[in-house]
Design a protein around this motif. Structure first.
Motif, PDB file in Angstrom:
ATOM      1  N   ALA A 198      -4.616   9.004 -10.535  1.00 45.88           N
ATOM      2  CA  ALA A 198      -3.533   9.972 -10.339  1.00 45.88           C
ATOM      3  C   ALA A 198      -2.889  10.420 -11.640  1.00 45.88           C
ATOM      4  O   ALA A 198      -2.014  11.289 -11.625  1.00 45.88           O
ATOM      5  CB  ALA A 198      -2.473   9.378  -9.410  1.00 45.88           C
ATOM      6  N   ALA A 248       0.831  -1.204   0.000  1.00 45.38           N
ATOM      7  CA  ALA A 248       0.000   0.000   0.000  1.00 45.38           C
ATOM      8  C   ALA A 248       0.863   1.250   0.000  1.00 45.38           C
ATOM      9  O   ALA A 248       0.528   2.245  -0.649  1.00 45.38           O
ATOM     10  CB  ALA A 248      -0.934  -0.017   1.210  1.00 45.38           C
ATOM     11  N   ALA A 249       1.992   1.199   0.705  1.00 44.37           N
ATOM     12  CA  ALA A 249       2.882   2.359   0.758  1.00 44.37           C
ATOM     13  C   ALA A 249       3.474   2.651  -0.622  1.00 44.37           C
ATOM     14  O   ALA A 249       3.590   3.817  -1.018  1.00 44.37           O
ATOM     15  CB  ALA A 249       3.998   2.116   1.774  1.00 44.37           C
ATOM     16  N   ARG A 277      -5.814   3.178  -8.573  1.00 48.82           N
ATOM     17  CA  ARG A 277      -5.265   4.368  -7.892  1.00 48.82           C
ATOM     18  C   ARG A 277      -4.358   5.157  -8.820  1.00 48.82           C
ATOM     19  O   ARG A 277      -4.420   6.393  -8.857  1.00 48.82           O
ATOM     20  CB  ARG A 277      -4.502   3.923  -6.641  1.00 48.82           C
ATOM     21  CG  ARG A 277      -3.971   5.054  -5.791  1.00 48.82           C
ATOM     22  CD  ARG A 277      -5.093   5.744  -5.051  1.00 48.82           C
ATOM     23  NE  ARG A 277      -4.570   6.852  -4.270  1.00 48.82           N
ATOM     24  CZ  ARG A 277      -4.488   8.111  -4.711  1.00 48.82           C
ATOM     25  NH1 ARG A 277      -4.887   8.416  -5.932  1.00 48.82           N
ATOM     26  NH2 ARG A 277      -4.002   9.058  -3.925  1.00 48.82           N
ATOM     27  N   TRP A 278      -3.525   4.475  -9.581  1.00 52.01           N
ATOM     28  CA  TRP A 278      -2.591   5.173 -10.465  1.00 52.01           C
ATOM     29  C   TRP A 278      -3.310   5.827 -11.637  1.00 52.01           C
ATOM     30  O   TRP A 278      -2.917   6.909 -12.084  1.00 52.01           O
ATOM     31  CB  TRP A 278      -1.528   4.198 -10.967  1.00 52.01           C
ATOM     32  CG  TRP A 278      -0.621   3.706  -9.878  1.00 52.01           C
ATOM     33  CD1 TRP A 278      -0.466   4.246  -8.627  1.00 52.01           C
ATOM     34  CD2 TRP A 278       0.248   2.574  -9.924  1.00 52.01           C
ATOM     35  NE1 TRP A 278       0.443   3.518  -7.889  1.00 52.01           N
ATOM     36  CE2 TRP A 278       0.900   2.487  -8.656  1.00 52.01           C
ATOM     37  CE3 TRP A 278       0.542   1.620 -10.888  1.00 52.01           C
ATOM     38  CZ2 TRP A 278       1.820   1.487  -8.363  1.00 52.01           C
ATOM     39  CZ3 TRP A 278       1.461   0.614 -10.602  1.00 52.01           C
ATOM     40  CH2 TRP A 278       2.102   0.560  -9.345  1.00 52.01           C
ATOM     41  N   ALA A 329       1.361   7.178  -6.527  1.00 54.30           N
ATOM     42  CA  ALA A 329       0.189   7.989  -6.862  1.00 54.30           C
ATOM     43  C   ALA A 329       0.439   9.461  -6.557  1.00 54.30           C
ATOM     44  O   ALA A 329       0.048  10.340  -7.345  1.00 54.30           O
ATOM     45  CB  ALA A 329      -1.032   7.485  -6.098  1.00 54.30           C
ATOM     46  N   ALA A 330       1.096   9.739  -5.459  1.00 52.38           N
ATOM     47  CA  ALA A 330       1.374  11.129  -5.104  1.00 52.38           C
ATOM     48  C   ALA A 330       2.294  11.793  -6.119  1.00 52.38           C
ATOM     49  O   ALA A 330       2.089  12.954  -6.497  1.00 52.38           O
ATOM     50  CB  ALA A 330       1.987  11.196  -3.706  1.00 52.38           C
ATOM     51  N   VAL A 338       2.122   1.907  -3.538  1.00 50.61           N
ATOM     52  CA  VAL A 338       1.038   2.408  -4.390  1.00 50.61           C
ATOM     53  C   VAL A 338       0.783   3.883  -4.119  1.00 50.61           C
ATOM     54  O   VAL A 338       0.665   4.696  -5.050  1.00 50.61           O
ATOM     55  CB  VAL A 338      -0.245   1.582  -4.168  1.00 50.61           C
ATOM     56  CG1 VAL A 338      -1.425   2.214  -4.904  1.00 50.61           C
ATOM     57  CG2 VAL A 338      -0.039   0.147  -4.636  1.00 50.61           C
ATOM     58  N   GLU A 339       0.718   4.271  -2.864  1.00 51.97           N
ATOM     59  CA  GLU A 339       0.403   5.655  -2.525  1.00 51.97           C
ATOM     60  C   GLU A 339       1.564   6.599  -2.838  1.00 51.97           C
ATOM     61  O   GLU A 339       1.345   7.740  -3.261  1.00 51.97           O
ATOM     62  CB  GLU A 339       0.015   5.759  -1.054  1.00 51.97           C
ATOM     63  CG  GLU A 339      -1.346   5.161  -0.745  1.00 51.97           C
ATOM     64  CD  GLU A 339      -2.445   5.765  -1.621  1.00 51.97           C
ATOM     65  OE1 GLU A 339      -2.490   7.008  -1.756  1.00 51.97           O
ATOM     66  OE2 GLU A 339      -3.241   4.987  -2.176  1.00 51.97           O
ATOM     67  N   ARG A 340       2.776   6.134  -2.635  1.00 54.62           N
ATOM     68  CA  ARG A 340       3.925   6.991  -2.964  1.00 54.62           C
ATOM     69  C   ARG A 340       3.949   7.306  -4.447  1.00 54.62           C
ATOM     70  O   ARG A 340       4.168   8.455  -4.861  1.00 54.62           O
ATOM     71  CB  ARG A 340       5.238   6.299  -2.551  1.00 54.62           C
ATOM     72  CG  ARG A 340       6.485   7.131  -2.850  1.00 54.62           C
ATOM     73  CD  ARG A 340       7.749   6.437  -2.395  1.00 54.62           C
ATOM     74  NE  ARG A 340       8.007   5.230  -3.146  1.00 54.62           N
ATOM     75  CZ  ARG A 340       8.586   5.194  -4.345  1.00 54.62           C
ATOM     76  NH1 ARG A 340       8.934   6.331  -4.944  1.00 54.62           N
ATOM     77  NH2 ARG A 340       8.815   4.061  -4.959  1.00 54.62           N
TER      78      ARG A 340
END
Length: 261
Positions: free
Chosen positions: A177, A125-126, A173-174, A132-133, A128-130
């Motif tokens: 983004a 999850a980390a 998610r991507w 995406a940001a 994926v979110e990194r």
């Protein structure tokens, strides 16, 4: 215009010498802005194999960014696999996660291997979110690319077992983004596929094996060339180049990805 050369799965230790020389010549003629190496650089993660891979990359004369594949973690040395799984990779290629940014391109590389897994890849999850940001902060002119090792999409039922674990929520998610392309390798089959049911157009770009004798289904050694001009409404041209019997690389096919801008 950005020109990227994607190489995958060279499996040094099983490389074909004539293909090595042909690919060096091809890279010198192409003069890409960047070489992207999407994993399985070696066959058995031996230091001599990493050293041979590093010498090959240095001959290309272009900056190379690499992510590891499952073959780049020692298989027969359990202590090294658990205690220092990426030591040889890092010595040859640096950090196993990276990014490259230019005026018209943003590439984000991820380590999707796990030392406790023999073959399968996984996204946290980390991670994926990194990603995406960073994608969400990209400029409008930038082509947004994520590089992994295992595929996020397959064409054959028999390859479903090789899919990157966690790819479905990651793609959703991507896409939200702003991701345009996800590059991968692992299964030694080259193809480009448009992914459906996402917030925006997104393409999976798979590369075959660049140098290894471990070809699959009779498909020759191959590489991908990506060309992007950064113009609104433009397209990313994705070319597959195959090693031919004449001893050089020839263009096999062309696909186009049309990002929303």
């Amino acid at each position: 215009m950005s020109v990227l050369l994607q190489l995958s799965d060279p499996h040094f230790g099983t490389e074909r010498a004539p293909v090595v020389e042909a690919l060096v010549a091809f890279a010198h003629a192409l003069r890409p802005d960047l070489v992207v190496l999407s994993g399985d650089i070696t066959q058995r993660a031996r230091r001599a194999q990493f050293a041979a891979a590093r010498r090959f990359v240095d001959r290309l004369g272009v900056r190379c960014l690499a992510v590891p594949g499952n073959h780049d973690i020692a298989l027969f040395d359990p202590v090294a696999r658990l205690m220092r799984p990426y030591a040889a990779f890092r010595q040859a290629f640096g950090a196993e996660q990276w990014e490259h940014e230019s005026a018209d391109c943003l590439l984000l590389g991820l380590n999707t291997t796990r030392p406790w897994r023999h073959k399968n890849g996984e996204l946290s999850a980390a991670q994926v979110e990194r990603v995406a940001a960073r994608l969400a902060g990209a400029a409008a002119a930038q082509l947004r690319i994520v590089v992994v090792h295992q595929p996020v999409a397959v064409l054959r039922e028999e390859d479903r077992r090789n899919l990157l674990r966690g790819h479905e929520p990651a793609l959703r998610r991507w896409a939200e983004a702003g991701c345009d392309l996800v590059l991968g390798g692992h299964i030694h089959l080259p193809y480009v596929v448009a992914l459906k049911g996402l917030a925006r157009p997104l393409w999976a770009v798979q590369a075959g094996t660049a140098l290894s004798s471990r070809i699959r289904d009779g498909i020759s050694n191959s590489v991908n060339v990506l060309r992007w001009d950064g113009h609104p409404g433009g397209s990313c041209r994705i070319e597959r180049w195959d090693y031919a019997s004449a001893g050089d690389f020839v263009r096999h096919s062309v696909s186009e990805a049309r990002p929303l801008r």
